[in-house]
Design a protein around this motif. Sequence first.
Motif, PDB file in Angstrom:
ATOM      1  N   LYS A  33      41.705  58.619  43.910  1.00 56.67           N
ATOM      2  CA  LYS A  33      42.468  58.589  42.470  1.00 56.67           C
ATOM      3  C   LYS A  33      43.124  56.714  42.607  1.00 56.67           C
ATOM      4  N   ALA A  34      43.759  57.268  43.595  1.00 57.38           N
ATOM      5  CA  ALA A  34      44.835  55.797  43.998  1.00 57.38           C
ATOM      6  C   ALA A  34      44.555  53.789  43.493  1.00 57.38           C
ATOM      7  N   ASP A  35      43.006  54.213  44.392  1.00 56.83           N
ATOM      8  CA  ASP A  35      42.271  53.133  43.403  1.00 56.83           C
ATOM      9  C   ASP A  35      41.778  53.040  43.000  1.00 56.83           C
ATOM     10  N   VAL A  45      42.706  49.507  40.250  1.00 60.94           N
ATOM     11  CA  VAL A  45      40.817  48.981  40.177  1.00 60.94           C
ATOM     12  C   VAL A  45      40.783  48.837  38.819  1.00 60.94           C
ATOM     13  N   ARG A  46      41.555  49.448  37.475  1.00 57.35           N
ATOM     14  CA  ARG A  46      41.832  49.853  36.329  1.00 57.35           C
ATOM     15  C   ARG A  46      43.073  49.193  35.840  1.00 57.35           C
ATOM     16  N   ALA A  47      44.052  49.124  36.499  1.00 55.62           N
ATOM     17  CA  ALA A  47      44.552  47.849  36.085  1.00 55.62           C
ATOM     18  C   ALA A  47      44.173  46.497  36.018  1.00 55.62           C
ATOM     19  N   THR A  92      37.919  38.406  39.066  1.00 56.89           N
ATOM     20  CA  THR A  92      37.802  39.968  38.361  1.00 56.89           C
ATOM     21  C   THR A  92      36.550  40.664  39.444  1.00 56.89           C
ATOM     22  N   ALA A  93      35.963  40.080  39.318  1.00 58.20           N
ATOM     23  CA  ALA A  93      34.621  41.099  39.199  1.00 58.20           C
ATOM     24  C   ALA A  93      34.799  40.794  40.840  1.00 58.20           C
ATOM     25  N   GLN A  94      34.601  39.676  41.326  1.00 61.17           N
ATOM     26  CA  GLN A  94      34.102  39.970  43.094  1.00 61.17           C
ATOM     27  C   GLN A  94      35.146  40.226  43.478  1.00 61.17           C
ATOM     28  N   THR A  95      36.435  40.098  43.723  1.00 63.60           N
ATOM     29  CA  THR A  95      37.294  41.255  44.325  1.00 63.60           C
ATOM     30  C   THR A  95      36.648  42.349  44.088  1.00 63.60           C
ATOM     31  N   LEU A  96      36.951  42.475  43.153  1.00 59.01           N
ATOM     32  CA  LEU A  96      37.002  44.473  43.126  1.00 59.01           C
ATOM     33  C   LEU A  96      34.967  44.967  43.870  1.00 59.01           C
ATOM     34  N   VAL A 109      34.992  52.563  30.909  1.00 57.92           N
ATOM     35  CA  VAL A 109      35.079  51.362  31.523  1.00 57.92           C
ATOM     36  C   VAL A 109      34.047  52.395  33.244  1.00 57.92           C
ATOM     37  N   ALA A 110      33.179  51.057  34.157  1.00 56.52           N
ATOM     38  CA  ALA A 110      32.071  51.143  34.586  1.00 56.52           C
ATOM     39  C   ALA A 110      31.746  49.828  35.586  1.00 56.52           C
ATOM     40  N   SER A 111      31.360  50.439  36.674  1.00 54.91           N
ATOM     41  CA  SER A 111      31.119  49.220  37.543  1.00 54.91           C
ATOM     42  C   SER A 111      29.785  49.629  38.116  1.00 54.91           C
ATOM     43  N   PHE A 112      28.649  48.253  37.644  1.00 59.78           N
ATOM     44  CA  PHE A 112      27.313  49.163  37.686  1.00 59.78           C
ATOM     45  C   PHE A 112      26.334  48.050  38.012  1.00 59.78           C
TER      46      PHE A 112
END
Length: 227
Positions: free
Chosen positions: A11-13, A17-19, A52-56, A170-173
């Motif tokens: 949840k902390a991650d 990520v959401r921020a 942002t996309a690359q780091t996350l 919001v999601a990562s795919f």
Amino acid sequence: MLITIPAVLSKADVTQVRARLDAADWEDGAKTAGPQSVEVKRNQQLPPTGDTAQTLGQFILQKLTANPLFVSAALPDRILPPMFNKYETAQTFGTHIDNAIRINPLTNERLRTDLSMTLFLSEPSEYDGGELLVEDHYGTQSVKLLAGDLILYPSTSLHEVTPVTRGARVASFFWLQSMIRSDAHRSILFDLDQTIQSLSETIGSNADETVRLTGIYHNLIRTWAET
Ligand SMILES: O=C(O)CCC(=O)C(=O)O
Ligand SMILES: [Fe+2]
């Protein structure tokens, strides 16, 4: 085979990520759609090669490739950089199939998509609708997971995201090419590996039967793997 990998992110991650994502500039998801899916895709995405996309994305891949359940289920060879999407009210992604071949935008490398993944980054309480519906031979599966959980499903499946009617999803795919091309072979290896893991707990990893089954597991990988 549809598999949930729980708590890929803590949840902390997710909060971290959401921020980053909530402060990012989103663009029209149609930019990366193929000729059929562009007709049914109504969402937002982060530019795939942006900072942002690359780091996350790298952060997510570190967590995922250290997750034993994911490795056992996916037997990944190469994984495409994670992308990020957002659906707000009335946004949706109608029924489609993912492209069989995708180019890694960072390396220009070509991959076959064997498995598709969605990592949920919004809690179910944050939005209504936005279920991922995946067709398989047992019927249509409806998936909405806790933030931090990931669904792994065969890229051969037709799927859709139902319209969001409140809030934002919001999601990562992303996609991967597996060392094991066949979904049926991958399922057998997953069942066998999970059985070996549970035998290791009960009779021990050095019990004669566990060692023999471990041998069979590796010999099946030798027979089926492409690397
Ligand atoms: O948002 C999702 O869960 C899936 C996205 C999707 O199917 C795609 O981008 O091809
Ligand atoms: Fe898709």
